[in-house]
Design an enzyme around this catalytic site. Sequence first.
Site, PDB file in Angstrom:
ATOM      1  N   TYR A 109      -9.041   5.471   7.138  1.00  0.00           N
ATOM      2  CA  TYR A 109      -9.389   6.053   8.230  1.00  0.00           C
ATOM      3  C   TYR A 109     -10.615   7.212   8.392  1.00  0.00           C
ATOM      4  O   TYR A 109     -10.461   8.754   8.084  1.00  0.00           O
ATOM      5  CB  TYR A 109      -8.211   6.470   9.226  1.00  0.00           C
TER       6      TYR A 109
ATOM      7  N   PRO B 249      -5.199   0.719  18.294  1.00  0.00           N
ATOM      8  CA  PRO B 249      -4.541   0.022  17.265  1.00  0.00           C
ATOM      9  C   PRO B 249      -4.611   0.854  15.911  1.00  0.00           C
ATOM     10  O   PRO B 249      -4.431   0.589  15.110  1.00  0.00           O
ATOM     11  CB  PRO B 249      -5.850  -0.413  17.245  1.00  0.00           C
TER      12      PRO B 249
ATOM     13  N   TYR C 141       3.789   6.698   9.879  1.00  0.00           N
ATOM     14  CA  TYR C 141       2.891   5.464   9.350  1.00  0.00           C
ATOM     15  C   TYR C 141       4.283   4.458   8.937  1.00  0.00           C
ATOM     16  O   TYR C 141       3.964   3.211   8.879  1.00  0.00           O
ATOM     17  CB  TYR C 141       1.972   6.261   8.482  1.00  0.00           C
TER      18      TYR C 141
ATOM     19  N   HIS D 267       0.857  -1.278  -0.357  1.00  0.00           N
ATOM     20  CA  HIS D 267      -0.221   0.179   0.387  1.00  0.00           C
ATOM     21  C   HIS D 267       0.992   1.022   0.124  1.00  0.00           C
ATOM     22  O   HIS D 267       1.804   1.504   0.882  1.00  0.00           O
ATOM     23  CB  HIS D 267      -1.207  -0.089   0.829  1.00  0.00           C
TER      24      HIS D 267
ATOM     25  N   LYS E  76       0.284   0.079  14.752  1.00  0.00           N
ATOM     26  CA  LYS E  76       2.077   0.223  15.538  1.00  0.00           C
ATOM     27  C   LYS E  76       2.066  -1.316  16.443  1.00  0.00           C
ATOM     28  O   LYS E  76       3.138  -1.224  16.426  1.00  0.00           O
ATOM     29  CB  LYS E  76       2.071   1.102  16.427  1.00  0.00           C
TER      30      LYS E  76
END
Length: 394
Positions: free
Chosen positions: A204, A296, A388, A76, A300
């Site tokens: 998200y 969550p 990220y 991704h 991580k």
Amino acid sequence: MSETVKTQVCIIGSGPAGLLLSQLLAMAGIDSVVLDRRDRAYIEGRIRAGVLEQGTVQALEEAGVADRLHREGLPHDGFDLAFDGDRHRIDLKALTGKSVTVYGQTEVTKDLFDRRFADGQRFFFNVEDVTPADLTTDAPRVHFRHEDRAVTVECDYVAGCDGFHGVSRKAIPETVLRTFERVYPFGWLGIMVDRPPVSHELIYANHARGFALASMRSKTRSRYYIQCELDDHVDNWSDDRFWEELAVRLGPETAAKLETGPSFEKSIAPLRSFVAEPMRHGALFLAGDAAHIVPPTGAKGLNLAVADIRLLARALTAHYRGRDDRLLDGYSAAALRRVWKVERFSWQLSTLMHQFPENSPFETRMQRAEFDYLSGSEAASRSIAENYVGLPLE
Ligand code: APR
Ligand code: PHB
């Protein structure tokens, strides 16, 4: 009946942290024994987040357990943040030159088990009353019960990889251990469904009715979450009710593409930030969830556990190969430096993306302002992106 087992490193916990450690130690010629209070089938059945940082993928490659990950993992290059209908893509590749790999933690665990079993790793499953002892002497031990026998492992070191509810952390005296914690006032209700994901990247979303996440395990299997009350129960959530709520929170444009179906897993998880300091006491080294928990948001948990294990495996290897204890002595400080940075990121993303019951209208406006700032600022987006994809290992 009693039995004594000798090894160099006794690993408590056969989750991803304990398994990876046993693998890396075996590759360095260091003997270990792994104990778990559950069995392999139970451990492999646990469903957890599935986004791997590049450093995690590299660690699994170095451990020789990345073949299936390379075949089945989905690369991704970005993900979306959504705020009341507005969308902002974090272009990981453009902002950092790196990407992440979507591959379930369940699969990582299976791959590690396959390899450890093929290599003849010594395991004790379904153990009870695990008790680390004599940790500050030169003869550390771990006592436990296994199939009605009392077993003692005599070892040089104990690796506490037994998760948040394990016994290892509790073996550190209260006078030594400091803990830091934030419990969030909501949970995540998650479902798994064999339908293609609504989007090829993760979304998200922060909506006035609460957070939602569109994730996946493969091109045909989706994982969705919605923020729920802490005391809510899965029985209150029929699949229909879940799909309706998810559609509202993702917004009409995304909802139009949502492929719904019967869920085959549904569970509620609380959100917690937690750190224990130090991560070493005498011969005991904590790693993974035994030492820290992240909410969550950002996925991580596994990545942080893998980073600990890389440091610990490196330190133990230096000890046995070169009689050099500097890395062992520096383990807790080095691991914690990274842990706190990852805690910060997970807390920040959680704080930005959820509806907090205690928030005043001012704080709600602050969330919106932060989203607007991110959407217009490459620097702010890059900051999210570099966290990220994973901060570098020191
Ligand atoms: N004795 C022996 N084993 C124990 C004990 C005990 N007293 N208590 C717990 N265990 C075992 C559990 O059964 C589990 O298999 O320790 C293992 C811990 O595994 P995880 O909870 O998966 O923890 P860790 O390996 O650190 O994995 C980190 O998993 O929980 C996620 O978010 C986390 O993704 C991260 C990753
Ligand atoms: C998941 O797919 O389970 C997942 C993905 C990303 C997260 C959390 C969970 O941030």
